[in-house]
Design a protein around this motif. Structure first.
Motif, PDB file in Angstrom:
ATOM      1  N   GLY A  51      16.127  31.548  61.178  1.00 34.02           N
ATOM      2  CA  GLY A  51      14.869  32.170  60.793  1.00 34.02           C
ATOM      3  C   GLY A  51      13.923  31.115  60.252  1.00 34.02           C
ATOM      4  N   GLU A  52      12.960  31.572  59.471  1.00 32.75           N
ATOM      5  CA  GLU A  52      11.975  30.663  58.893  1.00 32.75           C
ATOM      6  C   GLU A  52      12.482  30.099  57.568  1.00 32.75           C
ATOM      7  N   ILE A  78      16.623  30.362  54.002  1.00 29.70           N
ATOM      8  CA  ILE A  78      15.903  30.940  55.141  1.00 29.70           C
ATOM      9  C   ILE A  78      15.440  32.349  54.776  1.00 29.70           C
ATOM     10  N   GLN A 105       9.444  25.780  58.764  1.00 32.47           N
ATOM     11  CA  GLN A 105      10.042  25.491  60.066  1.00 32.47           C
ATOM     12  C   GLN A 105      10.981  26.620  60.459  1.00 32.47           C
ATOM     13  N   VAL A 106      10.937  27.048  61.714  1.00 30.87           N
ATOM     14  CA  VAL A 106      11.833  28.079  62.234  1.00 30.87           C
ATOM     15  C   VAL A 106      13.047  27.396  62.848  1.00 30.87           C
TER      16      VAL A 106
END
Length: 395
Positions: free
Chosen positions: A105-106, A127, A224-225
């Motif tokens: 995830g992000e 995350i 960042q993903v």
């Protein structure tokens, strides 16, 4: 009356002639004195070199030419440590790449920086998990529903069991209520397992250190993903231990084994570090004919992975001559020494040089140890020169 006569008068031209003659005479005297002094100095120098009375100086040849006096040393044989020199790159002994173990995830937070020490299980990055948190709450509510159904089924079963003795409810109805109660309890367990699974997934959203160690690199930033295919987000040196991957020839590698000590010096540093070989490569590179000996080292800020370093690996002892560095010469053909023959003539002897220490240079080939070797001034000699050897004690 004029009393002057011709004999009392002086002619000026005659005075000039007299002065010029005097100057020429003085100049001749100075030249003669200079020549005499020069001859005397030359005679004195010849006297000091050749000795009184014109005799030959000590150590001179029959023709009168002086032979140079040189100091020679007979090295014998000494037990010295056999050391192997090698070079290589520094690296973490156990380099652990750390990535995403869950669905990803992000990234919302990054908790560590390169150079930080972390413990096992410590969170490195977080995350975003809002969706998973809502799913967990939903599953927690479904557990409450399943438990309520299970309690109701249990109560209905108990009432049916109290009435079955009076004939109001058949045994078949009781068995159905038992099955309903068991199914309700099973649904509670299913809901609990689903909640535990969701919580485990949420826990895997945190990127954690698999073991205690030193963070070497960070390849992730907030926003960042990331996912399972994102690769490593961090690199950790397990326990902070480092190693030198020393490259050496096949011949040297055959003399190295695990457990022998080594001294490592990083390039650009005057400080050396003590370690030991912990692994010897089982294969040889067919292109370079070299193998790798891995030398373990304790953590030190000067030992930076990726850096270049040299190593001295002690591989036992050897019985060999030990000479002072001044006795060993080098040219395009390699290393050599001058020895003095029985006729007091200088003879060149090619040698193989081993380890160089503060005690001297180990000669691993070319000398037996009983030869008189010129200790110094070898650069001023030529093969075949006759010398007057003076023996000195071996170092």
């Amino acid at each position: 009356m004029n009393f002057e006569t011709a004999s009392w008068k002086r002619d000026p031209l005659q005075d000039d002639d007299v002065d010029g003659a005097a100057m020429i005479a003085r100049r001749k005297r100075r030249i003669i004195i200079g020549v005499v002094v020069a001859l005397a100095a030359a005679a004195l120098a010849f006297y000091l070199i050749m000795g009184r009375g014109g005799g030959a100086a000590p150590g001179a040849e029959p023709g009168g030419q002086a032979m140079p006096t040189v100091t020679v040393v007979v090295p014998g044989r000494t037990q010295v440590e056999r050391a192997i020199s090698a070079t290589g790159s520094l690296a973490a002994r156990r380099d652990m790449p750390v990535g995403v173990s869950g669905e990803g995830g992000e990234v919302t937070r990054v908790m560590v920086e390169p150079g930080a020490w972390v413990s096992a299980g410590q969170t490195l990055a977080v995350i975003e998990r809002s969706v998973q948190s809502q799913q967990a709450q939903q599953l927690a509510a479904s557990i409450d529903v399943a438990r309520a159904d299970a309690r109701l089924a249990q109560q209905e079963l108990e009432r049916a069991q109290s009435l079955v003795g009076r004939g109001f409810i058949s045994k078949a109805d009781v068995e159905r209520r038992i099955a309903t109660r068991d199914a309700a309890n099973a649904r509670v367990k299913v809901a609990q397992a689903q909640l535990a699974e969701t919580r485990a997934r949420i826990g895997r959203l945190d990127v954690r250190a698999p073991a205690a160690g030193l963070v070497l690199d960070r390849m992730v930033e907030p926003g960042q993903v990331v996912g399972p295919g994102s690769g490593a987000l961090f690199r950790i040196a397990m326990g902070g231990q480092m190693e030198l991957r020393a490259r050496m020839s096949q011949e040297d590698l055959a003399r190295v084994s695990a457990g022998i000590p080594a001294t490592v010096t990083p390039v650009g540093s005057s400080q050396s570090f003590t370690g030991q070989v912990w692994q010897v490569s089982p294969v040889i590179d067919p292109q370079t004919r070299q193998g790798i000996a891995r030398i373990t080292l304790a953590y030190n800020p000067l030992l930076r992975p990726g850096g270049f370093a040299t190593a001295q690996i002690v591989s036992g002892q050897v019985d060999a001559p030990l000479l002072p560095e001044s006795a060993v010469q080098n040219d395009a053909k390699g290393s050599y020494v001058y020895i003095v023959s029985g006729e007091n003539k200088v003879v060149r002897r090619d040698v193989q040089v081993g380890q160089v220490t503060d005690k001297g240079v180990t000669i691993i080939g070319g000398l037996q140890g009983n030869e008189p070797v010129v200790q110094s001034a070898g650069a001023f000699l030529n093969p075949g020169d006759k010398v007057n050897p003076v023996r000195a004690a071996a170092r």
